[in-house]
Write a protein that holds these residues in place. Sequence first.
Motif, PDB file in Angstrom:
ATOM      1  N   TRP A   1       0.729  -1.339  -0.025  1.00 42.80           N
ATOM      2  CA  TRP A   1      -0.058   0.162   0.006  1.00 42.80           C
ATOM      3  C   TRP A   1       0.721   1.116   0.124  1.00 42.80           C
ATOM      4  O   TRP A   1       0.632   2.219  -0.345  1.00 42.80           O
ATOM      5  CB  TRP A   1      -1.014  -0.049   1.217  1.00 42.80           C
ATOM      6  CG  TRP A   1      -0.341   0.289   2.384  1.00 42.80           C
ATOM      7  CD1 TRP A   1       0.017  -0.860   3.550  1.00 42.80           C
ATOM      8  CD2 TRP A   1      -0.151   1.440   3.101  1.00 42.80           C
ATOM      9  NE1 TRP A   1       0.346  -0.321   4.503  1.00 42.80           N
ATOM     10  CE2 TRP A   1       0.405   1.174   4.463  1.00 42.80           C
ATOM     11  CE3 TRP A   1      -0.171   2.737   2.749  1.00 42.80           C
ATOM     12  CZ2 TRP A   1       0.872   2.111   5.525  1.00 42.80           C
ATOM     13  CZ3 TRP A   1       0.263   3.723   3.913  1.00 42.80           C
ATOM     14  CH2 TRP A   1       0.658   3.564   5.028  1.00 42.80           C
TER      15      TRP A   1
ATOM     16  N   ASP B   1      -8.388  -1.680  -6.518  1.00 44.87           N
ATOM     17  CA  ASP B   1      -7.194  -1.569  -5.679  1.00 44.87           C
ATOM     18  C   ASP B   1      -7.376  -2.711  -4.357  1.00 44.87           C
ATOM     19  O   ASP B   1      -8.697  -2.880  -4.017  1.00 44.87           O
ATOM     20  CB  ASP B   1      -7.603  -0.285  -4.855  1.00 44.87           C
ATOM     21  CG  ASP B   1      -7.069   0.069  -3.467  1.00 44.87           C
ATOM     22  OD1 ASP B   1      -5.823  -0.401  -3.332  1.00 44.87           O
ATOM     23  OD2 ASP B   1      -7.734   0.748  -2.524  1.00 44.87           O
TER      24      ASP B   1
ATOM     25  N   SER C   1     -10.747   6.663   2.355  1.00 42.45           N
ATOM     26  CA  SER C   1     -10.212   5.447   2.200  1.00 42.45           C
ATOM     27  C   SER C   1      -8.721   5.758   1.324  1.00 42.45           C
ATOM     28  O   SER C   1      -9.039   6.699   0.501  1.00 42.45           O
ATOM     29  CB  SER C   1     -11.100   4.435   1.537  1.00 42.45           C
ATOM     30  OG  SER C   1     -11.378   5.027   0.153  1.00 42.45           O
TER      31      SER C   1
ATOM     32  N   THR D   1      -8.662   3.987  -1.332  1.00 40.99           N
ATOM     33  CA  THR D   1      -9.532   4.049  -2.628  1.00 40.99           C
ATOM     34  C   THR D   1      -9.847   5.184  -3.193  1.00 40.99           C
ATOM     35  O   THR D   1      -9.665   5.575  -4.239  1.00 40.99           O
ATOM     36  CB  THR D   1     -10.370   2.827  -2.492  1.00 40.99           C
ATOM     37  OG1 THR D   1     -10.173   1.823  -1.910  1.00 40.99           O
ATOM     38  CG2 THR D   1     -11.057   2.503  -3.966  1.00 40.99           C
TER      39      THR D   1
ATOM     40  N   LYS E   1     -12.533  -1.246  -5.005  1.00 44.00           N
ATOM     41  CA  LYS E   1     -11.803  -1.794  -4.130  1.00 44.00           C
ATOM     42  C   LYS E   1     -12.166  -3.318  -4.025  1.00 44.00           C
ATOM     43  O   LYS E   1     -13.659  -3.471  -3.647  1.00 44.00           O
ATOM     44  CB  LYS E   1     -11.631  -1.300  -2.805  1.00 44.00           C
ATOM     45  CG  LYS E   1     -10.608  -1.984  -1.721  1.00 44.00           C
ATOM     46  CD  LYS E   1     -10.579  -1.206  -0.450  1.00 44.00           C
ATOM     47  CE  LYS E   1      -9.324  -1.161   0.229  1.00 44.00           C
ATOM     48  NZ  LYS E   1      -8.387  -0.252  -0.476  1.00 44.00           N
TER      49      LYS E   1
ATOM     50  N   ASN F   1      -9.207  -7.161  -0.652  1.00 43.55           N
ATOM     51  CA  ASN F   1      -8.485  -6.654   0.405  1.00 43.55           C
ATOM     52  C   ASN F   1      -8.757  -7.570   1.752  1.00 43.55           C
ATOM     53  O   ASN F   1      -7.687  -7.165   2.694  1.00 43.55           O
ATOM     54  CB  ASN F   1      -8.595  -5.125   0.758  1.00 43.55           C
ATOM     55  CG  ASN F   1     -10.000  -4.828   1.224  1.00 43.55           C
ATOM     56  OD1 ASN F   1     -11.054  -5.532   0.667  1.00 43.55           O
ATOM     57  ND2 ASN F   1     -10.045  -4.223   2.377  1.00 43.55           N
TER      58      ASN F   1
ATOM     59  N   TYR G   1     -16.950  -5.576  -2.124  1.00 44.87           N
ATOM     60  CA  TYR G   1     -16.075  -4.790  -2.624  1.00 44.87           C
ATOM     61  C   TYR G   1     -17.180  -3.558  -2.826  1.00 44.87           C
ATOM     62  O   TYR G   1     -18.228  -3.466  -2.630  1.00 44.87           O
ATOM     63  CB  TYR G   1     -16.023  -5.526  -4.046  1.00 44.87           C
ATOM     64  CG  TYR G   1     -17.354  -5.681  -4.970  1.00 44.87           C
ATOM     65  CD1 TYR G   1     -17.486  -4.590  -6.037  1.00 44.87           C
ATOM     66  CD2 TYR G   1     -18.183  -6.605  -4.810  1.00 44.87           C
ATOM     67  CE1 TYR G   1     -18.550  -4.834  -6.920  1.00 44.87           C
ATOM     68  CE2 TYR G   1     -19.072  -6.705  -5.545  1.00 44.87           C
ATOM     69  CZ  TYR G   1     -19.551  -5.680  -6.609  1.00 44.87           C
ATOM     70  OH  TYR G   1     -20.447  -5.670  -7.680  1.00 44.87           O
TER      71      TYR G   1
ATOM     72  N   ASN H   1     -17.496   3.937  -3.481  1.00 45.15           N
ATOM     73  CA  ASN H   1     -16.060   3.912  -2.855  1.00 45.15           C
ATOM     74  C   ASN H   1     -16.285   4.967  -1.533  1.00 45.15           C
ATOM     75  O   ASN H   1     -15.274   4.608  -0.947  1.00 45.15           O
ATOM     76  CB  ASN H   1     -15.077   4.359  -4.038  1.00 45.15           C
ATOM     77  CG  ASN H   1     -14.833   3.372  -5.143  1.00 45.15           C
ATOM     78  OD1 ASN H   1     -14.635   2.296  -4.578  1.00 45.15           O
ATOM     79  ND2 ASN H   1     -14.532   3.787  -6.299  1.00 45.15           N
TER      80      ASN H   1
ATOM     81  N   ALA I   1     -15.580   2.296   0.998  1.00 46.54           N
ATOM     82  CA  ALA I   1     -14.131   1.611   0.936  1.00 46.54           C
ATOM     83  C   ALA I   1     -13.480   1.654   2.233  1.00 46.54           C
ATOM     84  O   ALA I   1     -12.572   0.714   2.678  1.00 46.54           O
ATOM     85  CB  ALA I   1     -13.245   2.133  -0.174  1.00 46.54           C
TER      86      ALA I   1
ATOM     87  N   GLU J   1     -11.537  -1.346   4.423  1.00 49.38           N
ATOM     88  CA  GLU J   1      -9.875  -1.155   4.881  1.00 49.38           C
ATOM     89  C   GLU J   1      -9.834  -1.355   6.441  1.00 49.38           C
ATOM     90  O   GLU J   1      -9.113  -2.029   7.212  1.00 49.38           O
ATOM     91  CB  GLU J   1      -9.369   0.177   4.785  1.00 49.38           C
ATOM     92  CG  GLU J   1      -9.199   0.349   3.150  1.00 49.38           C
ATOM     93  CD  GLU J   1      -8.940   1.539   2.786  1.00 49.38           C
ATOM     94  OE1 GLU J   1      -8.596   1.792   1.537  1.00 49.38           O
ATOM     95  OE2 GLU J   1      -8.651   2.446   3.409  1.00 49.38           O
TER      96      GLU J   1
END
Length: 214
Positions: free
Chosen positions: A65, A88, A107, A109, A123, A126, A149, A176, A179, A183
Motif C-alpha cells: 500500500w 485497489d 479511504s 481507494t 476496491k 483486500n 467490494y 467507494n 471503501a 479497510e
Amino acid sequence: MKIGLIGSGGMARALAGKWAAQHEVMLSGRDLAKAKSIADEIGVQAGSAEEAASFGEVVVLATRWEDVFSGIDSAGGPEAFKGKIVVDINNPVSIETFLTTRDDARSLTEAISDYLPGAHVGKAFNMAQVAVWADPDMTYDGRQMVTLYTADEAADEIIAQLIRDVGALPQRLGSNAHAYQLEAAAAIVIKFLFAGRDPQTIFNFIQPEVKAVR
C-alpha cells in the motif's frame, strides 16, 4: 478480458493464477526477471509496469500500500489509466497499531480515484490473506466465500465478475465512499493473522439461504 497487474508479489500471483484460466493476464514488477519467472510458472505474461497498464482493460494495483502511488507513476501516471477499470486491493494498515493509517476519514481507494480522474476505480480482494486467494476450494463451513467490494457504477459488474472468476461470491457494499469500512474491517483480520491465527482466517458474509454448490 485483458488484466494487467502492477506488482508480482503473493497476492498478484494468487489472483493472476486463477484469472489465467479465463483471461489474458500480465504481471509486472520492479525486478522484471523475477516477475517473468513467476509469470512463467502460472502461465501468464510479464512486462514493465507501463506495459501492464497499457495491456490491461483492467489494471490491478497489487503493490504494497505504501507504494501504490509510485507504482501508478511508474506505469505512466494518471494518463496511462484513462478509461481503465482500476482495482485497489490494498490496506493502509499499520502493523504496529493495527489501525488504518488514513487520518482524513477517507479511504486509500478514494485517494486513488482522486489521483486517477479518468479511470473507474473499485476496491476488492483486500479482506483475506494470500493463502485464501490461492485456495482452489474457497468454501468455509460449507459456504462459498463472499467477497465484499466497492466500485463506481462503470466498474461494478467487471469487478463482480473478477470475484466470481476466483471462486468467490461478489457482494457490493456500495460506492467507494464505503471503501474505508473495508479497510478498517481488514485491519481486524490483519491483527489476528499477526497474532498467529491460521492464514485462512476470514470474515465471511453469512447468507443462510446461500450454500456452497458441490
